[in-house]
Motif scaffolding. Structure first.
Motif, PDB file in Angstrom:
ATOM      1  N   GLU B 367       0.766  -0.869  -0.132  1.00 23.31           N
ATOM      2  CA  GLU B 367       0.178   0.179  -0.129  1.00 23.31           C
ATOM      3  C   GLU B 367       0.982   1.011   0.562  1.00 23.31           C
ATOM      4  O   GLU B 367       0.727   2.677  -0.616  1.00 23.31           O
ATOM      5  CB  GLU B 367      -1.014  -0.140   1.209  1.00 23.31           C
ATOM      6  N   ALA B 368       1.858   1.006   0.686  1.00 23.93           N
ATOM      7  CA  ALA B 368       2.925   2.205   0.641  1.00 23.93           C
ATOM      8  C   ALA B 368       3.844   2.573  -0.954  1.00 23.93           C
ATOM      9  O   ALA B 368       3.642   3.887  -1.248  1.00 23.93           O
ATOM     10  CB  ALA B 368       3.661   2.202   1.367  1.00 23.93           C
ATOM     11  N   TRP B 371       0.863   3.823  -3.139  1.00 23.67           N
ATOM     12  CA  TRP B 371       0.753   5.920  -2.772  1.00 23.67           C
ATOM     13  C   TRP B 371       1.869   6.252  -3.134  1.00 23.67           C
ATOM     14  O   TRP B 371       1.065   7.130  -4.155  1.00 23.67           O
ATOM     15  CB  TRP B 371       0.851   5.608  -1.499  1.00 23.67           C
ATOM     16  N   ARG B 374       1.501   5.983  -7.015  1.00 22.04           N
ATOM     17  CA  ARG B 374       0.378   6.804  -7.198  1.00 22.04           C
ATOM     18  C   ARG B 374       0.917   8.496  -7.364  1.00 22.04           C
ATOM     19  O   ARG B 374       1.498   9.339  -8.204  1.00 22.04           O
ATOM     20  CB  ARG B 374      -0.908   7.225  -6.520  1.00 22.04           C
ATOM     21  N   TYR B 415      -6.486   6.131  -7.127  1.00 26.27           N
ATOM     22  CA  TYR B 415      -5.637   4.534  -6.281  1.00 26.27           C
ATOM     23  C   TYR B 415      -6.663   4.469  -5.562  1.00 26.27           C
ATOM     24  O   TYR B 415      -6.638   5.165  -4.374  1.00 26.27           O
ATOM     25  CB  TYR B 415      -4.613   4.779  -5.475  1.00 26.27           C
ATOM     26  N   PRO B 417      -7.158   1.735  -2.737  1.00 24.08           N
ATOM     27  CA  PRO B 417      -6.504   0.990  -1.958  1.00 24.08           C
ATOM     28  C   PRO B 417      -7.153  -0.551  -1.404  1.00 24.08           C
ATOM     29  O   PRO B 417      -8.571  -0.364  -1.018  1.00 24.08           O
ATOM     30  CB  PRO B 417      -6.514   1.819  -0.368  1.00 24.08           C
TER      31      PRO B 417
END
Lengths: 179, 485
Positions: B367-368, B371, B374, B415, B417
């Motif tokens: 997820e990082a 991020w 993106r 995005y 998540p």
């Protein structure tokens, strides 16, 4: 020793740092190089907690963790014989015999070289020295299961813990009448 | 407009290179392989046969820089180029060679086995944020003599993605290359479409061990891509200053580059590393430190200046749990590496100074990375008038949800998540059991493991691989390989 203890205590409290600890250790080594021959002439000996033969096992050239343990053990009052890195089992056994070591401390950072720790223990047994010394092993892949598996006496994840372990081991040795 | 951070000015990079070249001559490089010293001596390096110290002149690094490729691709099992080493392309892969796994129930760091490696591969395969697999875990349940090739075997069975790997023993290298060649259609095809890159590590300070030299020379000759992983520890195994450490990294890497290109001009190579600072209180090597990230960024900048593909270790944490520290260090350092345009950033999933892998952290780190990706993707012009076309029939009401443009464009702009990231209302969060991040990660891990599907590999090739690895295992004293499920 008093100066070294002071730095050691300051280090434990977070008030001094590894560079200072190493500097104090180096200063002590330099002083002992001068003082020990004189002490011997006078028939006296420096009080030490125990003698430690320290090495990174054969095939492994990782030095930092091993040296750090050496520094910390010296600071705590052990006489440390640091044989360096990539040291064959027979060299370690010979040194143990020569100095009458209480502890052998073996470092290995790689999963492929940690098996050499077992080889050193076997060599100590073969030389009839295993009962005389405690064996502590260290390095990232070393676990308590590994310690049991190879018949070592203990391990620590870091240098501070290694000093505590060395103290425990010499105490237990004393109790069993080996010192 | 590409986003990029550069920490060094061109003048400073030039000084780094000048001083690295000085180090290559004084004190020189300790080259512990006789064959490697001979290769270097034949090309004009001065060798002291007594000390094994080798003095490498700038003319040799200049020649190596002329022949080394500026970019190359790694290919997936179907032959698609999916990892681009070159330019400012950014990829992520899990950290490699973990010796522990975080037990999500007991929170203990346990020795790793085949099951753990299988789970890491399955999670990595399922997450698009990871462009490559790594041979992430050392398996305690197989003989150490086949530890390296066995890891690759498990990856090749369970993944289609390219692989970041490496060998622990030179005698296993040829088998590992053969294993890759099985799926590539032979060694020639593998050289043309490499599936894997092999990490090769000098030993700081300024030492190339016999094993590392032999590894480097063999890989070059086999035309298998090499990732140089110099790992100066600032303040312990290299100068304490960040720039001093970067100079040493440059010298160690240049020495490797020269030996590599002399062994096979034009063989692919990555300017990589795993630098870190040395913690002066604990004697540890923090990978979550700002300075560690800065070392990785600066080393990569030197590599880019030389026109080389780049790699570093970031996106990992020194925390022992998947907690706030782990999230902060991993997310921030992944961002730092990505903004430096580093081609391959290894380290996801890892805790405790790269010693411990965690499946839960692997899904959190994804997820990082999403991020970060993106952000790197930037802001695009989706519509010709940027905004004015979206105010027809406007009545000072927040009715943009009704607009066709919202419906059509929100997935391009935003995005979405995974359930690991909580964006629920307090009520919704409570309805779902008031789960914290770690527990949400645990659920996500279970979901990904349950939905994972093994790649559809040619059974003949799979059997060939199995036979090859089984014969190696037997030689190492293991009659039957663990079952891979």
């Amino acid at each position: 020793m008093a100066g070294l203890n002071q730095v050691g205590e300051a280090f434990s409290c977070g008030q001094s740092f590894l560079p200072e600890l190493v500097m104090a250790g180096e200063a002590m080594k330099a002083a002992l190089a001068v003082l020990e021959p004189e002490l011997q002439l006078r028939g006296t000996e420096r009080q030490i907690l125990g003698k430690v033969v320290l090495a990174t096992v054969q095939g492994d050239i990782h030095e930092i963790g091993k040296s750090l343990v050496g520094t910390m053990l010296s600071s705590a009052g052990f006489q440390v014989y640091d044989l360096g890195v990539d040291v064959p089992a027979e060299t370690i056994v010979e040194k143990v015999r020569q100095v009458g070591a209480n502890i052998v401390a073996l470092s290995a950072l790689l999963t492929t070289t940690m098996v050499r720790q077992a080889e050193v223990i076997a060599a100590l047994e073969q030389a009839g020295l295993r009962q005389e010394v405690k064996v502590m092993v260290g390095g990232a892949p070393v676990t308590r299961d590994w310690v049991e598996h190879i018949g070592a006496d203990g391990t620590s994840q870091d240098a501070v813990g290694a000093v505590a372990l060395a103290r425990e081991l010499v105490e237990s040795n004393k109790k069993s009448g080996n010192m | 407009m590409p986003l990029k951070i550069e920490l060094l000015s061109p003048d400073l990079i030039q000084q780094v290179l000048d001083e690295a070249h000085q180090l290559l001559l004084d004190p020189g490089i300790l080259v512990q392989s006789g064959a490697a010293r001979q290769i270097l001596a034949n090309a004009g390096a001065r060798v002291d046969p007594t000390t094994q110290v080798t003095y490498i002149p700038e003319s040799l690094t200049a020649r190596a820089l002329e022949t080394v490729p500026h970019s190359f691709y790694l290919y997936d099992v179907t032959g698609n180029p999916t990892v681009h080493y070159g330019g400012d392309t950014v990829h992520f892969d899990p950290g490699s060679s973990g010796v522990h796994i975080l037990d999500s129930q007991t929170l203990e760091h346990c020795p790793t086995t085949t099951t753990d490696l299988v789970n890491v591969i399955k999670i990595t395969e399922s997450l698009p944020q990871y462009d490559a697999q790594s041979t992430a875990i050392i398996c305690d349940d197989v003989p150490k003599a086949i530890g390296d090739l066995y890891r690759l075997y498990v990856v090749l069975l369970l993944s289609k993605k390219p692989v970041v790997t490496g060998t622990f023993m030179i005698q296993n290298l040829d088998t590992m290359v053969e294993m890759l060649a099985i799926f590539a259609g032979g060694r020639q095809s593998l050289a043309q479409k490499p599936r894997a890159v092999f990490d090769v590590c000098p030993s700081p300070p300024l030492v190339w061990s016999e094993f590392a030299c032999e590894n480097l020379v063999s890989l070059a000759q086999l035309q298998v891509p090499v990732e140089l992983v110099s790992m100066p520890l600032a303040g312990a195994a290299s100068p304490v200053t960040l720039l001093g450490s970067v100079v040493q990294h440059t010298a160690e890497s240049l020495a490797g580059l020269v030996l590599h290109q002399l062994s096979r001009p034009g063989a692919p190579l990555v300017w990589g590393g795993a630098p870190a600072i040395f913690d002066m209180r604990k004697g540890s090597t923090p990978f979550g430190a700002a300075e560690t990230a800065m070392l990785g960024m600066a080393n990569a900048q030197v590599g880019k200046y030389l026109g080389l593909p780049t790699h570093t270790y970031l996106g990992a944490s020194d925390s022992k749990l998947v907690d706030a520290q782990a999230g902060m260090e991993s997310g921030l350092s992944a961002l730092a590496g990505a903004l430096a345009g580093i081609n391959m950033i290894s380290g996801a999933g890892m805790l405790d100074f790269l010693a411990c892998q965690s499946l839960e952290k692997l899904v959190l780190d994804a997820e990082a990375i999403a991020w970060v990706r993106r952000l790197l993707d930037g802001i695009h012009k989706q519509t010709k008038p940027l905004a004015t076309g979206m105010y027809a029939d406007f009545n000072f009401k927040a009715d943009f949800l009704k607009q066709k443009s919202t419906r059509q464009l929100f997935t391009k702009e935003q995005y979405l998540p995974s359930p690991v990231i909580d964006r629920d209302s307090l009520r919704g969060w409570q309805m779902n059991g008031s789960q914290d991040t770690f527990n949400r990660c645990k659920s996500q891990v279970q979901q990904l493991l349950a939905s994972y599907k093994r790649p559809d590999l040619d059974p003949t090739l799979e059997n060939e691989l199995h036979r090859l690895v089984t014969s190696q295992a037997r030689q190492a004293g293991m009659d039957q390989l663990p079952v891979i499920e």
